[in-house]
Each structure stands twice: as structure tokens, then as C-alpha cells.
Design an enzyme around this catalytic site. Structure first.
Site, short mmCIF file in Angstrom:
data_model
loop_
_atom_site.label_atom_id
_atom_site.label_comp_id
_atom_site.label_asym_id
_atom_site.label_seq_id
_atom_site.Cartn_x
_atom_site.Cartn_y
_atom_site.Cartn_z
N GLU A 172 0.80 -1.23 0.00
CA GLU A 172 0.00 0.00 0.00
C GLU A 172 0.83 1.28 0.00
OE1 GLU A 172 -2.92 -0.06 3.12
OE2 GLU A 172 -3.92 -1.80 2.30
N GLU A 376 -5.16 -8.70 1.22
CA GLU A 376 -5.79 -8.34 2.49
C GLU A 376 -7.27 -8.13 2.27
OE1 GLU A 376 -4.29 -4.92 4.64
OE2 GLU A 376 -2.21 -5.56 4.33
C1 PNW Z 1 -4.09 -1.70 5.68
N1 PNW Z 1 -6.93 3.98 5.23
O1 PNW Z 1 -3.97 -0.44 6.22
C2 PNW Z 1 -2.76 -2.29 6.03
O2 PNW Z 1 -2.07 -2.93 5.01
C3 PNW Z 1 -2.78 -3.08 7.29
O3 PNW Z 1 -1.52 -3.02 7.89
C4 PNW Z 1 -3.88 -2.57 8.19
O4 PNW Z 1 -3.85 -3.15 9.47
C5 PNW Z 1 -5.20 -2.86 7.49
O5 PNW Z 1 -5.23 -2.29 6.21
C6 PNW Z 1 -6.43 -2.39 8.25
O6 PNW Z 1 -6.46 -1.00 8.37
C7 PNW Z 1 -4.76 0.61 5.92
O7 PNW Z 1 -6.91 4.87 6.08
C8 PNW Z 1 -4.73 1.65 6.84
O8 PNW Z 1 -7.60 4.06 4.16
C9 PNW Z 1 -5.46 2.77 6.58
C10 PNW Z 1 -6.20 2.85 5.44
C11 PNW Z 1 -6.23 1.82 4.51
C12 PNW Z 1 -5.50 0.70 4.77
#
Ligand code: PNW
Length: 470
Positions: A172, A376
Site C-alpha cells: 500500500e 488483504e
Molecule cells: C491496511 N486507510 O492499512 C494495512 O495494510 C494493514 O496493515 C492494516 O492493518 C489494514 O489495512 C487495516 O487497516 C490501511 O486509512 C490503513 O484508508 C489505513 C487505510 C487503509 C488501509
């Protein structure tokens, strides 16, 4: 009633890989063990006000010290694949120079432990824990960081590349660039639109250089990939098409353009022209970034509904990113993110399995020969542990609906290779600390005891039977 589905029995082919995922900083703890250096997440989480309840990854799930029992746990669930990340500061405590052998040994034991249990290791090189020393030298705003990343990739490739046949460069990069350098919600917490766009580019340069480095050091017949989080956009306002175009450019095409087509989208350059002329994109960079990959990792949780703000009413901002000083949308911070219909997870994210189906279909249409893998998908809910069990029917239902959506996409011809549930364990959920639980396994943070939730038992049954359980 609502608990009756027509989807039980849907089958998944035997070569469809089903497993789970984690990331180093979120589970390992042991931040000072065996020569590990500090990362930007150590610094950020030690900064008051950045993380809910002042939580840090100092102990997390103590996975670093519980490797063997966690491996047994994965085996007990029957996982076919386990996606984990390597902590760069364990390998190069200061982000450059000679490798720290003790750090490499940990991941070597992890890989051997997985292989001994018949679980396919899937290595992600960068899940956000940049060595602090590199941030001090400019972090991802600096081109040099991309070259350091390739050196690190070569070290890990040489150490694990005789056994690992599945490699992901970045997790990401949207989050790294826009939340790390634009909104400030993630480490290193900078709030600078130019810095965010420089990071978009240097992360991708790092991806391209790292792929080259891996291909030179890995000796298995490996598959290479990158994992992106896509924004699936909705909106039926007259201005929604323009808002969708802008967010799609910043969030999605800013990465698929260079990585999969070898160019930045023209509209992205126009939308951001007041911030930068993108002169940090040097001749040859796009060729470096545009390396062949064997599959695209797709992270999906939810959708977003957008329109253009008219400048008068109070601007809605329901995209789940706290406005912590900056905008994660350089040049398009005036797009409105509208409140969406529920139901919601405890992140406040709306549950929309049809968004996953739509995303998979759209990607396979845009990139017809590119296999996809869900790297994921999962959900946080307010779990209750009672009498040694967690009856997380909400999460089970979420997973069931998203597996069904994936199945529908496959039935329509999408080349989807697998599905990794986020996350194996409850863990450090970045800005939310331990207040949000994504695991299919419950973790008691006082005792470190693990309890497989009902959703985990459901996944185990799915893997064993290769069909959605009743
Ligand atoms: C992803 N947003 O994180 C990550 O790859 C993981 O480490 C995380 O725990 C998981 O999704 C759940 O959040 C994100 O703000 C964190 O859009 C924030 C965002 C998207 C993905």
C-alpha cells in the site's frame, strides 16, 4: 431471516491459495531485540497524541518471541499461505550497510517453520517500517531512499531467496505516501503535499529497483508482485464523476499507471500542477518502475462515495482519515467524502462486498493478462471473549460475503489466484493502536494468550473443505 444465505457450498479450486496476513511492526514487538534499529513507527508511536491510548508496537503480539507457537497456530488453522513482512530495521538498523545477521536469522527461522508445516511463505519487503535514519535523511521524499530499498531487497533476496518463491515489494504505497507525508495520520507524520507526491514517485522507483535486485538474488523460480489498496468510488451527484476521476487518479492510477503502463496519468499531472511539475521524475525512471510483475496484490476493505464540494456548505469528510493537519489528497483536498449507508465495521467503514467484485472485474478489464491476489481483506469488530471463545459472527459474515464476492468475480472470468485474510492475529492497528481488532485469532494483551475466534474456525473449515461452510 438475514442469516440465511444461498452461498454455502460455493467451491474454490485446489490451486486457489487461502491463507492469512500480518505485518512486522503490527505483531512482532521486541523492538530492541538482536540489534534492531528504530523505525519511523517507533518514533511516531512515541510521539504524544499520535496513536489512540498512546499505544506503541513495543510488545504488540510478542510474535518475535513466540514464533514456534504462532507457527503451530497457523498450521492448526490449515493455512495454505502466510503473508508477512520483513522489518527493514532488523536487517539494516540504520537503513544501509552490512546486514544484521540476527535479524535475517529470525526471518529464516520463520520461513523454515512455514515450509516445514506446508505453508507457503509470501514475503513483503516494506510494510511501512522505514529505518528512522533514512527518514532523518529525507525519507521517501528523497530519491536516495529508493536506492537504499533496492540494497535492502538484495540482502533479503540473497538470504531467503533459496526458499521463498513469492515476493512483494511494497504494501500500500498509497498509505506510505499520502498518510505518511500528506495527512500526517501515519509515520513519519508529515503534512506536506509536495512531500507526498515525491514519495509517490520514490516509493515506485524503489519498487522497480527492488524488483531488479530480487531478480538478481533470488534463486527459486519466484513470483513477484506489489500490493496496492484501491479506492472503489461511488457517487451519484452531478459532480461525482469529476470527484471520482480525481480520487481515482491520486489513489489508484498514480500507481497502476507507472507500474503497469509505464506512465503517470496526464490528468494526475494536471490536477497537481500547482504543487509540482513532477521534475523529480527523471529520465529512465518510468522504465525502471514499469517492470513485469507476476500478479497484483489487492487489498480491499470498503468503498468511498464522493462529490465535489461546492465551497459553501460544511465540507463532509467521511473517508475515515482523521484530518490531522494535512490532506491525503494533494491538489484535490476539496473533494467531499460522503457518509455512506451501513452496516459498518468498528473502523466506521461500510461493509460493501459488491465493491470487491466490482474492483476485481475492473482490474481484470484494465489489465487483462495480470493475475490478481487478494492480499488483504478483513474487518475490525468489537469482539467479546467469553469462556475461552469469541463468537464473532459479524466478522464471519463479513468474510463469507467477501469470499462470495470473490467467487462471483472468478465465475465471471477474473484470474484470481488467492485470498489472504487480514489479519491472523489481533494487532497494533497503526493510528488506532490496540483499540481495533482485525484478527481471526484473539490476543489477550496482558497474557499474550491466543484464542481462535469463530471466524478463524470458519476459515479453517473453508480451507479444509474448499467450499464455503454452511
Ligand atoms: C491496511 N486507510 O492499512 C494495512 O495494510 C494493514 O496493515 C492494516 O492493518 C489494514 O489495512 C487495516 O487497516 C490501511 O486509512 C490503513 O484508508 C489505513 C487505510 C487503509 C488501509
Amino acid at each position: 431471516g438475514t442469516s440465511t444465505y444461498r452461498d454455502s457450498g460455493l467451491e474454490f479450486a485446489t490451486d486457489f491459495l487461502i491463507g492469512s496476513a500480518t505485518a512486522a511492526y503490527q505483531i512482532e514487538g521486541a523492538v530492541d531485540a538482536d540489534g534492531r534499529g528504530p523505525s519511523i513507527w517507533d518514533t511516531f508511536s512515541a510521539t504524544p497524541g499520535k496513536i489512540v491510548n498512546g499505544d506503541t508496537g513495543e510488545i504488540a503480539d510478542d510474535h518475535y518471541h513466540r514464533l514456534e507457537s504462532d507457527l503451530d497456530l497457523m498450521a492448526s488453522l490449515g493455512l495454505e499461505a502466510y503473508r508477512f513482512s520483513v522489518a527493514w530495521p532488523r536487517i539494516q538498523p540504520l537503513g544501509s550497510g552490512e546486514p544484521n545477521q540476527a535479524g535475517l536469522d529470525f526471518y529464516s527461522r520463520l520461513v523454515d517453520g512455514l515450509l516445514a508445516r506446508g505453508i507457503r511463505p509470501m514475503v513483503t519487503l516494506y510494510h511501512w517500517d522505514l529505518p528512522q535514519a533514512l527518514e532523518d535523511a529525507g525519507g521517501w521524499t528523497s530519491r536516495e531512499t529508493a536506492y537504499r530499498f533496492a540494497e535492502y531487497a538484495a540482502i533479503v533476496g540473497a538470504a531467503l531467496g533459496d526458499r521463498v518463491d513469492c515476493w512483494t515489494t511494497l504494501n500500500e504505497p498509497w498509505c506510505s505516501a499520502y498518510l505518511g507525508y500528506g495527512s500526517g495520520a501515519h509515520a513519519p507524520g508529515r503534512t506536506d503535499s509536495l512531500a507526498a507526491l515525491q514519495s509517490v514517485h520514490h516509493l515506485q522507483l524503489g519498487h522497480g529497483l527492488a524488483l531488479q535486485a530480487l531478480r538478481q538474488t533470488v534463486t527459486t523460480d519466484a513470483e513477484y508482485s506489489v500490493t496496492l489498496n484501491f479506492h472503489v468510488l461511488r457517487g451519484d451527484d452531478a459532480s461525482s464523476p469529476e470527484a471520482k476521476r480525481r480520487i481515482d487518479a491520486l489513489a489508484n492510477r498514480a500507481f497502476t499507471g507507472p507500474m503497469l503502463r509505464g506512465e503517470y496519468p496526464a490528468d494526475l499531472l494536471e490536477d497537481t500542477a500547482a504543487i509540482t511539475d513532477w521534475s523529480f521524475v527523471l529520465p529512465g525512471d518510468l522504465e525502471t518502475i514499469h517492470q513485469p510483475i507476476d500478479f497484483l496484490g489487492v487489498n480491499y476493505y470498503s468503498t468511498a462515495t464522493v462529490r465535489m464540494w461546492d465551497g459553501t456548505s460544511t465540507r463532509q469528510n467521511a473517508d475515515g482519515h482523521k484530518d490531522v493537519g494535512g490532506s491525503p489528497w494533494p491538489g484535490s483536498g476539496h473533494v467531499e467524502f460522503l457518509t455512506q449507508a451501513g452496516p459498518y465495521t468498528s473502523m466506521g467503514w461500510n461493509i460493501a462486498p459488491d465493491g470487491l467484485e466490482e474492483l476485481l472485474l475492473s482490474l481484470s478489464e484494465q489489465f487483462p493478462r495480470l493475475p490478481l491476489m487478494i492480499t488483504e481483506n478483513g474487518a475490525a469488530f468489537d469482539d467479546v471473549l467469553e469462556q475461552g471463545a469469541v463468537h464473532d459472527l459479524d466478522r464471519l459474515d463479513y468474510l463469507r460475503r467477501h469470499f462470495t464476492a470473490a467467487h462471483r468475480a472468478i465465475a465471471q472470468g477474473v484470474d484470481l489466484r488467492g485470498y489472504l485474510v487480514w489479519s491472523l492475529l489481533d494487532n497494533f492497528e497503526w493510528g488506532y493502536g490496540y483499540s481495533k481488532r482485525f484478527g481471526i485469532v484473539h490476543v489477550d494483551y496482558d497474557t499474550q494468550e491466543r484464542v481462535v475466534k469463530d471466524s478463524g474456525l470458519w476459515l479453517k473449515t473453508l480451507i479444509a473443505g474448499r467450499r464455503l461452510p454452511d
